[in-house]
Scaffold this motif. Structure first.
Motif, PDB file in Angstrom:
ATOM      1  N   ALA A 108       0.853  -1.191   0.000  1.00 55.17           N
ATOM      2  CA  ALA A 108       0.000   0.000   0.000  1.00 55.17           C
ATOM      3  C   ALA A 108       0.886   1.236   0.000  1.00 55.17           C
ATOM      4  CB  ALA A 108      -0.916  -0.009   1.217  1.00 55.17           C
ATOM      5  N   ASN A 110       0.884   5.648   1.088  1.00 54.06           N
ATOM      6  CA  ASN A 110       0.229   6.621   1.956  1.00 54.06           C
ATOM      7  C   ASN A 110      -0.894   7.344   1.217  1.00 54.06           C
ATOM      8  OD1 ASN A 110       1.860   6.062   4.130  1.00 54.06           O
ATOM      9  ND2 ASN A 110       3.334   7.666   3.669  1.00 54.06           N
ATOM     10  N   MET A 111      -1.954   7.593   1.948  1.00 46.17           N
ATOM     11  CA  MET A 111      -3.090   8.344   1.414  1.00 46.17           C
ATOM     12  C   MET A 111      -2.934   9.794   1.880  1.00 46.17           C
ATOM     13  SD  MET A 111      -7.089   7.270   1.621  1.00 46.17           S
ATOM     14  CE  MET A 111      -6.983   6.994   3.391  1.00 46.17           C
ATOM     15  N   VAL A 240      -3.549   4.588   4.516  1.00 49.78           N
ATOM     16  CA  VAL A 240      -2.948   4.104   3.268  1.00 49.78           C
ATOM     17  C   VAL A 240      -4.030   3.606   2.327  1.00 49.78           C
ATOM     18  CG1 VAL A 240      -0.815   3.436   4.449  1.00 49.78           C
ATOM     19  CG2 VAL A 240      -2.619   1.734   4.114  1.00 49.78           C
ATOM     20  N   ARG A 241      -3.631   3.414   1.087  1.00 48.96           N
ATOM     21  CA  ARG A 241      -4.517   2.793   0.101  1.00 48.96           C
ATOM     22  C   ARG A 241      -3.742   1.700  -0.636  1.00 48.96           C
ATOM     23  NH1 ARG A 241      -6.263   7.431  -3.989  1.00 48.96           N
ATOM     24  NH2 ARG A 241      -6.944   8.276  -2.001  1.00 48.96           N
ATOM     25  N   PRO A 242      -4.400   0.597  -0.967  1.00 45.85           N
ATOM     26  CA  PRO A 242      -3.687  -0.520  -1.589  1.00 45.85           C
ATOM     27  C   PRO A 242      -3.236  -0.198  -3.005  1.00 45.85           C
ATOM     28  CG  PRO A 242      -6.046  -0.936  -1.565  1.00 45.85           C
ATOM     29  CD  PRO A 242      -5.832   0.316  -0.765  1.00 45.85           C
ATOM     30  N   ASN A 243      -2.093  -0.720  -3.378  1.00 41.26           N
ATOM     31  CA  ASN A 243      -1.544  -0.513  -4.719  1.00 41.26           C
ATOM     32  C   ASN A 243      -2.133  -1.555  -5.677  1.00 41.26           C
ATOM     33  OD1 ASN A 243       0.200   1.649  -3.974  1.00 41.26           O
ATOM     34  ND2 ASN A 243       1.655   0.179  -3.123  1.00 41.26           N
ATOM     35  N   ASN A 256     -11.658  -2.767  -2.812  1.00 41.15           N
ATOM     36  CA  ASN A 256     -10.871  -2.411  -1.631  1.00 41.15           C
ATOM     37  C   ASN A 256      -9.653  -3.315  -1.521  1.00 41.15           C
ATOM     38  OD1 ASN A 256     -10.050  -1.151   0.776  1.00 41.15           O
ATOM     39  ND2 ASN A 256     -11.111  -2.698   2.014  1.00 41.15           N
ATOM     40  N   GLY A 257      -8.970  -3.496  -2.635  1.00 42.21           N
ATOM     41  CA  GLY A 257      -7.846  -4.413  -2.711  1.00 42.21           C
ATOM     42  C   GLY A 257      -8.071  -5.385  -3.850  1.00 42.21           C
ATOM     43  N   ASP A 276      -1.050  -6.284   2.362  1.00 42.54           N
ATOM     44  CA  ASP A 276      -1.888  -5.078   2.387  1.00 42.54           C
ATOM     45  C   ASP A 276      -2.782  -4.937   1.159  1.00 42.54           C
ATOM     46  OD1 ASP A 276      -0.290  -4.643   4.584  1.00 42.54           O
ATOM     47  OD2 ASP A 276       0.350  -2.638   4.012  1.00 42.54           O
ATOM     48  N   ARG A 289      -9.378  -6.513   4.354  1.00 45.08           N
ATOM     49  CA  ARG A 289      -7.984  -6.244   3.982  1.00 45.08           C
ATOM     50  C   ARG A 289      -7.259  -5.804   5.242  1.00 45.08           C
ATOM     51  NH1 ARG A 289      -5.129  -2.042   2.420  1.00 45.08           N
ATOM     52  NH2 ARG A 289      -6.933  -0.672   2.538  1.00 45.08           N
ATOM     53  N   GLU A 291      -3.818  -4.460   7.127  1.00 39.23           N
ATOM     54  CA  GLU A 291      -2.539  -3.773   6.932  1.00 39.23           C
ATOM     55  C   GLU A 291      -1.615  -4.156   8.080  1.00 39.23           C
ATOM     56  OE1 GLU A 291      -4.029   0.174   6.895  1.00 39.23           O
ATOM     57  OE2 GLU A 291      -5.213  -0.160   5.071  1.00 39.23           O
TER      58      GLU A 291
END
Length: 403
Positions: A108, A110-111, A240-243, A256-257, A276, A289, A291
């Protein structure tokens, strides 16, 4: 199966490679990671590394490990696409790598909140060793640090900064700290702990913009209600947000992932996902999900077993988390989701603990500086409340009685 490629060189990616060898895989393993250097631990970045600056202590395995295990590690390489038809991972340098099975462990990022001023010198985020090194260098000249976000990372940093004698203000948009991860009683307890450390904590406070001085350097943060908090450093720690971009572009189902099944396989059986970035079936029938390092490591071990063995039970490890905030080690076993009964425990000679129940069964346990209770909790998740009540909610006694 001759060749397995792992995209991502974090702790989950490394565990994936190591577990494949441990399970007897003798084919080629290729790890592709965008971040330069050997895989390292991220959790200490906001704690031990800030104190000692020892980057070498973070490295998970020396270079010799990869040689001995016949694992090819290519760092500083960005994978730009996955061609599912030809089963290739395509990199930014135009190299193409064929796989028999692909594991996505992209983690993930950072958001960042949509507020002006985030590019100003003195505004930091913490995700990588490079981020941590920049923050550590800046701390020597910092008088007042502002932390935007009252989650694990923000509070770990706040406790570290206070121990170094730096004034700290934490700005949290929610009505309580760590609200996604903690019960209200434990959240309130940590609020008191941080205020006792001398940290100013502002709740229900939404950051509106970063303020800068005449030189363009951060000078504070303005809140949505017009209040201004002065400071010469700002750490943005708002989650954070998943890549998932690679997976989405490749046509994998994402929600969401990267959506995976109980074996951690994606909608393409030739591709798995972990850590993550993976949204896997949770105990309540909905995908979740997590983290956490624990989830990434457990996922990796599960995928390795599935790839090397014909039959394996669905992934169902009890999740656990931790956060070191000053001298307080918070540990959580289980999931708090939809808990309908909370029983606080107040040991006379220690920090409080909290038991959370869902439909009469133990769903989660929160502890502070109580590793024994935490370990017991991991064995008792799902236990009915009547059994625990019969032992006055002494988890260790309940285990002994039913061993």
């Amino acid at each position: 199966m001759d060749r397995i490629i792992i995209i991502g060189t974090g702790q989950g990616g490394l565990q994936m490679a190591a577990s494949l060898r441990q399970e007897g895989f003798s084919g080629e393993i290729l790890m592709l990671g965008e971040e330069p250097g050997l895989p390292y631990q991220r959790p200490p970045l906001s704690k031990a590394y800030m104190a000692n600056g020892d980057a070498g202590a973070l490295v998970l395995k020396p270079a010799s490990f990869y040689e001995r295990a016949a694992i090819t590690l290519r760092d500083g390489v960005r994978v730009t696409a996955i061609d599912r038809a030809t089963r290739e991972a395509i990199c930014a340098d135009d190299t193409r790598h064929v796989y028999d099975h692909l594991v996505i462990a992209t983690g993930a990022r950072n958001m960042r909140p949509p507020i002006p001023g985030l590019q100003a010198p003195g505004v930091h985020e913490l995700r990588t060793l490079t981020d941590a090194a920049a923050i550590r260098a800046a701390l020597a000249a910092t008088r007042h640090a502002i932390v935007v976000g009252g989650g694990f990372i923000g509070l770990e940093f706040a406790a570290m900064a206070r121990a170094a004698g730096i004034a700290v203000t934490v700005i949290e948009a929610a009505p309580r700290l760590m609200s996604r991860a903690l019960s209200p009683p434990m959240s309130a307890h940590f609020l008191k702990l941080h205020r006792d450390m001398g940290t100013e904590v502002l709740l229900d406070a939404k950051a509106a913009r970063v303020l800068v001085d005449g030189d363009g350097h951060v000078s504070g943060v303005e809140l949505a209600d017009g209040r201004q908090v002065a400071g010469d450093m700002a750490l943005i720690a708002t989650g954070v947000r998943p890549n998932i971009e690679l997976a989405e572009a490749a046509g994998l189902v994402c929600q969401n992932g990267i959506l995976v099944d109980g074996t951690l396989a994606t909608s393409d059986p030739a591709i798995s996902a972990l850590g993550d970035v993976a949204a896997f079936p949770g105990p309540l029938g909905q995908s979740i999900r997590l983290e956490s390092v624990q989830a990434a490591v457990d996922h990796a071990r599960h995928i390795a077993k599935r790839l090397l063995k014909a039959e394996i039970a669905p992934y169902a490890a009890v999740p656990w988390f931790w956060s070191d905030q000053g001298k307080y080690k918070l540990q959580i076993a289980g999931l708090l989701t939809e808990a309908d009964e909370i029983i606080p425990l107040a040991p006379p000679d220690g920090e409080p603990a909290t038991l959370l129940f869902r439909h009469g069964r133990l769903a989660a346990v929160e502890t502070i500086n109580a590793p024994g209770i935490h370990m017991a909790a991991r064995r008792l998740i799902g236990c009915d409340i009547q059994t625990l009540r019969a032992h006055d909610f002494d988890l260790k006694a309940a285990i002994k009685a039913h061993a």
